[in-house]
Scaffold this active site. Structure first.
Site, PDB file in Angstrom:
ATOM      1  CE1 TYR A  84      -3.187  -3.030   0.748  1.00 44.14           C
ATOM      2  CE2 TYR A  84      -4.553  -1.064   0.664  1.00 44.14           C
ATOM      3  CZ  TYR A  84      -4.431  -2.434   0.608  1.00 44.14           C
ATOM      4  OH  TYR A  84      -5.542  -3.211   0.417  1.00 44.14           O
TER       5      TYR A  84
ATOM      6  CE  LYS B 191       2.952 -18.590  -0.069  1.00 49.17           C
ATOM      7  NZ  LYS B 191       2.173 -19.843   0.014  1.00 49.17           N
TER       8      LYS B 191
ATOM      9  CG  ASP C 196      -0.808 -20.765   1.387  1.00 42.96           C
ATOM     10  OD1 ASP C 196      -0.326 -20.556   2.526  1.00 42.96           O
ATOM     11  OD2 ASP C 196      -0.202 -21.415   0.507  1.00 42.96           O
TER      12      ASP C 196
ATOM     13  CG  ASP D 134      -7.698  -5.383   1.358  1.00 47.42           C
ATOM     14  OD1 ASP D 134      -8.720  -4.874   1.852  1.00 47.42           O
ATOM     15  OD2 ASP D 134      -7.577  -5.612   0.140  1.00 47.42           O
TER      16      ASP D 134
ATOM     17  CG  ASP E 258     -13.166  -8.081   1.802  1.00 46.51           C
ATOM     18  OD1 ASP E 258     -13.107  -7.180   2.655  1.00 46.51           O
ATOM     19  OD2 ASP E 258     -13.485  -7.861   0.612  1.00 46.51           O
TER      20      ASP E 258
END
Ligand code: IPM
Ligand code: MN
Length: 327
Positions: A122, A173, A206, A230, A234
Site C-alpha cells: 500500500y 508467507k 494460504d 485486506d 473480507d
C-alpha cells in the site's frame, strides 16, 4: 459542551445511509458528541475535483475521532479516491493499526485481525517503464520497515495480552516472501520475549484462508501485513455472519491525532439510496470509536443490542431504529 468532537464523512453510495444509523445509535447511548460533516468522496470529486485538501487534514488533527461510511464511485477511475482520500487519511494521520474484530452472531468464534495499515504494497512503491508499449514493465514493491512492523506487532501483543485467551498468530508467507517475511518473523519473535504470557503461532496466509473457513474458532488475535490483512478480513467478514457485520478501526494507538472508524464494506453503489444496506457494520464501527474514546459502557451496550438483533431484517433505518431503541 459535548465531550467528544467527531468528524463525519458519509461518503458515497450506501455510506451516508449507514452513517446516519450509526449516529442515531450513538445518540441513543446518551454519550454527548459534537459532529462536523465533511463532504468528501467520489461524488465531491466529480463535482469540483476536490479529494482531500491539506487544510482539512490539519483541521482533523484537532478532532477526537473520525467516522467514515464508504468512499468510491464507479465513475471515478480506480485508485483516485482510494489513494487520494482513504490511504492519505491512513498515512497522514499515522493510523498504523487497522483493527477488525470478527465475532460470529452465533457465538461460535471471536477473533480480531490486526492489519498493518501504513506500509507493505500500500505504500505505493513502484512504477512503469515503457508504459503502453509491448515491452511495458510495471513494478509494485512492498515496503516493510523494522519500525513500522514492530509498532504494529507490539500493539497486537498488547491486545492479545488483554484478552482471556492470550493467543496471537502471525500470518504471512515466509516461504516465498523471504525478505519481508523474515523481517516480520524476526520482529514477531523478538517482541514475543516481552510477552511471556502470550502463546504464539505462525500460519502461512494460504493455510490461514482454509482455517478461516474450517476452524475459525482456533484464532484469538492475528497480526499480518497490509495486503494480507485486506484480503483476510473480507474472508473474516464472510465467515462471521457476512460483510454487513464487519467493523473496523484505523487506529493511531499513540493518540497523536484522531483515529478513524469505518465499516469494512464498500460503497455498494448498486443498492445505494434504497435503504437496503445493513447498518450494523457502521453501528459496530461507531461502538469501536466509543471504546477508543473511553466510553466502554456505551460501546458494550451497542454491541449487546446488535448481537441480540443479528437476525433482524428490515430497511436500513428500521434496523437502526431497532438497535437504538434497545439501548
Ligand atoms: C479496505 C478497503 C480499502 C483497502 C480500499 C478501498 C482502498 O478495501 O478498507 O479494506 O484496500 O484497504
Ligand atoms: Mn478491503
Amino acid at each position: 459542551m459535548a465531550r467528544h468532537k467527531i468528524g463525519v464523512i458519509g461518503g458515497d453510495g450506501i455510506g451516508p445511509e449507514v452513517i446516519a444509523e450509526a449516529l442515531k445509535v450513538v445518540d441513543a447511548t446518551g454519550v454527548e458528541v459534537e459532529t462536523v460533516d465533511y463532504d468528501l468522496g467520489g461524488a465531491r470529486y466529480l463535482r469540483d475535483g476536490t479529494i482531500l485538501p491539506d487544510e482539512v487534514i490539519e483541521e482533523w488533527r484537532g478532532l477526537d475521532a473520525l467516522l467514515l461510511g464508504a468512499v468510491g464511485t464507479p465513475e471515478v477511475p480506480p485508485g483516485v479516491i482510494e489513494r487520494g482520500l482513504l490511504l492519505k487519511m491512513r498515512f497522514e494521520l499515522d493510523l498504523y493499526v487497522n483493527q477488525r474484530p470478527f465475532v460470529h452472531p452465533d457465538g461460535s468464534h471471536d477473533f480480531v485481525v490486526i492489519r498493518e495499515n501504513t506500509e507493505g504494497t500500500y505504500a505505493g512503491e513502484g512504477g512503469f517503464l515503457r508504459k503502453g508499449t509491448p515491452q511495458e514493465v510495471a513494478t509494485q514493491g512492498s515496503v516493510n520497515t523494522r519500525f513500522g512492523v514492530e509498532r504494529c506487532v507490539r500493539y497486537a501483543f498488547g491486545l492479545a495480552a488483554s484478552r482471556p485467551r492470550h493467543h496471537l498468530t502471525l500470518v504471512h508467507k515466509t516461504n516465498v516472501l523471504t525478505f519481508a517475511g523474515d523481517l516480520w518473523e524476526r520482529t514477531f519473535n523478538e517482541v514475543a520475549e516481552s510477552y511471556p504470557a502470550v502463546e504464539t503461532a505462525y500460519h502461512h496466509v494460504d493455510a490461514a484462508c482454509i482455517y478461516f473457513v474450517e476452524s475459525p474458532q482456533r484464532y484469538d488475535v492475528i497480526v499480518t501485513d497490509n495486503l494480507f490483512g485486506d484480503i483476510l478480513t473480507d474472508l473474516g467478514g464472510a465467515v462471521s455472519g457476512g460483510i454487513g457485520f464487519a467493523a473496523s478501526g484505523n487506529l493511531n494507538p499513540d493518540r497523536t491525532g484522531p483515529s478513524m472508524f469505518e465499516p469494512v464494506h464498500g460503497s455498494a453503489p448498486d443498492i445505494a439510496g434504497q435503504q437496503k444496506a445493513n447498518p450494523i457494520a457502521a453501528i459496530l464501527s461507531a461502538a469501536m470509536m466509543l471504546d477508543f474514546l473511553g466510553e466502554s459502557d456505551a460501546a458494550e451496550r451497542i454491541r449487546k443490542a446488535c448481537a441480540e438483533l443479528a437476525s433482524l431484517s428490515g430497511s436500513t433505518s428500521e434496523i437502526g431504529d431497532a438497535v437504538a431503541s434497545r439501548i
